[in-house]
Design a protein around this motif. Sequence first.
Motif, mmCIF file in Angstrom:
data_model
loop_
_atom_site.group_PDB
_atom_site.id
_atom_site.type_symbol
_atom_site.label_atom_id
_atom_site.label_comp_id
_atom_site.label_asym_id
_atom_site.label_seq_id
_atom_site.Cartn_x
_atom_site.Cartn_y
_atom_site.Cartn_z
ATOM 1 N N ASP A 30 -0.339 1.280 11.100
ATOM 2 C CA ASP A 30 -0.448 2.693 11.475
ATOM 3 C C ASP A 30 0.102 2.924 12.886
ATOM 4 N N LYS A 31 -0.024 1.941 13.771
ATOM 5 C CA LYS A 31 0.547 2.060 15.115
ATOM 6 C C LYS A 31 2.062 2.249 15.031
ATOM 7 N N LEU A 32 2.725 1.491 14.130
ATOM 8 C CA LEU A 32 4.171 1.650 13.948
ATOM 9 C C LEU A 32 4.508 3.053 13.442
ATOM 10 N N ILE A 33 3.700 3.540 12.536
ATOM 11 C CA ILE A 33 3.906 4.883 11.988
ATOM 12 C C ILE A 33 3.677 5.928 13.081
ATOM 13 N N PHE A 34 2.623 5.753 13.876
ATOM 14 C CA PHE A 34 2.362 6.661 14.998
ATOM 15 C C PHE A 34 3.559 6.677 15.948
ATOM 16 N N ASP A 35 4.105 5.483 16.259
ATOM 17 C CA ASP A 35 5.268 5.409 17.150
ATOM 18 C C ASP A 35 6.437 6.202 16.576
ATOM 19 N N HIS A 36 6.723 6.002 15.300
ATOM 20 C CA HIS A 36 7.830 6.700 14.647
ATOM 21 C C HIS A 36 7.608 8.214 14.686
ATOM 22 N N LEU A 37 6.426 8.655 14.337
ATOM 23 C CA LEU A 37 6.140 10.090 14.312
ATOM 24 C C LEU A 37 6.200 10.708 15.705
ATOM 25 N N HIS A 38 5.754 9.943 16.706
ATOM 26 C CA HIS A 38 5.797 10.430 18.074
ATOM 27 C C HIS A 38 7.254 10.529 18.569
ATOM 28 N N GLU A 39 8.041 9.484 18.292
ATOM 29 C CA GLU A 39 9.462 9.477 18.693
ATOM 30 C C GLU A 39 10.260 10.600 18.051
ATOM 31 N N THR A 40 9.877 10.992 16.828
ATOM 32 C CA THR A 40 10.595 12.065 16.124
ATOM 33 C C THR A 40 9.986 13.444 16.380
ATOM 34 N N GLY A 41 9.018 13.506 17.302
ATOM 35 C CA GLY A 41 8.436 14.785 17.698
ATOM 36 C C GLY A 41 7.441 15.384 16.734
ATOM 37 N N GLN A 42 6.975 14.595 15.767
ATOM 38 C CA GLN A 42 6.032 15.118 14.785
ATOM 39 C C GLN A 42 4.579 14.928 15.184
ATOM 40 N N LEU A 43 4.317 13.935 16.066
ATOM 41 C CA LEU A 43 2.962 13.627 16.494
ATOM 42 C C LEU A 43 2.880 13.796 17.994
ATOM 43 N N ARG A 44 1.997 14.678 18.420
ATOM 44 C CA ARG A 44 1.875 14.938 19.866
ATOM 45 C C ARG A 44 1.072 13.869 20.576
ATOM 46 N N LYS A 99 0.828 -1.205 0.000
ATOM 47 C CA LYS A 99 0.000 0.000 0.000
ATOM 48 C C LYS A 99 0.860 1.252 0.000
ATOM 49 N N ILE A 100 0.281 2.322 -0.495
ATOM 50 C CA ILE A 100 0.885 3.648 -0.511
ATOM 51 C C ILE A 100 0.049 4.510 0.432
ATOM 52 N N ALA A 101 0.704 5.319 1.271
ATOM 53 C CA ALA A 101 -0.042 6.151 2.221
ATOM 54 C C ALA A 101 0.483 7.587 2.223
ATOM 55 N N TRP A 102 -0.424 8.509 2.516
ATOM 56 C CA TRP A 102 -0.111 9.931 2.627
ATOM 57 C C TRP A 102 -0.024 10.293 4.100
ATOM 58 N N LEU A 103 1.132 10.802 4.521
ATOM 59 C CA LEU A 103 1.291 11.314 5.876
ATOM 60 C C LEU A 103 1.102 12.815 5.817
ATOM 61 N N HIS A 104 -0.003 13.273 6.362
ATOM 62 C CA HIS A 104 -0.284 14.710 6.388
ATOM 63 C C HIS A 104 -0.486 15.127 7.841
ATOM 64 N N LEU A 105 0.487 15.881 8.352
ATOM 65 C CA LEU A 105 0.459 16.326 9.748
ATOM 66 C C LEU A 105 0.217 17.828 9.820
ATOM 67 N N ALA A 106 -0.510 18.232 10.850
ATOM 68 C CA ALA A 106 -0.746 19.655 11.125
ATOM 69 C C ALA A 106 -0.930 19.811 12.630
ATOM 70 N N ASP A 107 -0.216 20.752 13.210
ATOM 71 C CA ASP A 107 -0.338 21.039 14.647
ATOM 72 C C ASP A 107 -0.164 19.795 15.515
ATOM 73 N N GLY A 108 0.749 18.904 15.126
ATOM 74 C CA GLY A 108 1.034 17.724 15.920
ATOM 75 C C GLY A 108 0.013 16.609 15.813
ATOM 76 N N ARG A 109 -0.903 16.730 14.860
ATOM 77 C CA ARG A 109 -1.912 15.691 14.631
ATOM 78 C C ARG A 109 -1.770 15.178 13.201
ATOM 79 N N ILE A 110 -2.261 13.962 12.957
ATOM 80 C CA ILE A 110 -2.167 13.369 11.622
ATOM 81 C C ILE A 110 -3.554 13.109 11.053
ATOM 82 N N LEU A 111 -3.690 13.380 9.774
ATOM 83 C CA LEU A 111 -4.940 13.127 9.074
ATOM 84 C C LEU A 111 -5.136 11.623 8.929
#
Length: 129
Positions: free
Chosen positions: A115-129, A4-16
Amino acid sequence: MIDKIAWLHLADGRILSTRSRGKEVYYLPGGKREPGETDAETLVREIREELDVAIAESSIEPAGVFEAAAHGHAGTLVRMTCYTAEYAGTLAASSEIEEIAWLEYADRPMVSAVDKLIFDHLHETGQLR
């Protein structure tokens, strides 16, 4: 393997994120490649179909590849190739999408395994609050 191909779109520490009709979990927007499609073509088509916006192809950037058990498909893995990109238009649930949501790390239990793995990565890198 589901590819699958996915779009990561973040704004204000949240992900679409999106929820399809009849499903209880949220998924990052995107989908499966049609025969002969490039990743960019798949991303543009899927996001137009699901969210009724136009991805700017020139802005597409790779954001990682993640693998996990496919939700609802016992014994099957899903490989999610993720990209960021700018878009034009107004986000709207379209096609099979019932709901659009802006999720935070605290919403992690509501998403698929990959998506949980992606959430973990984004959270660890400070992109997802």
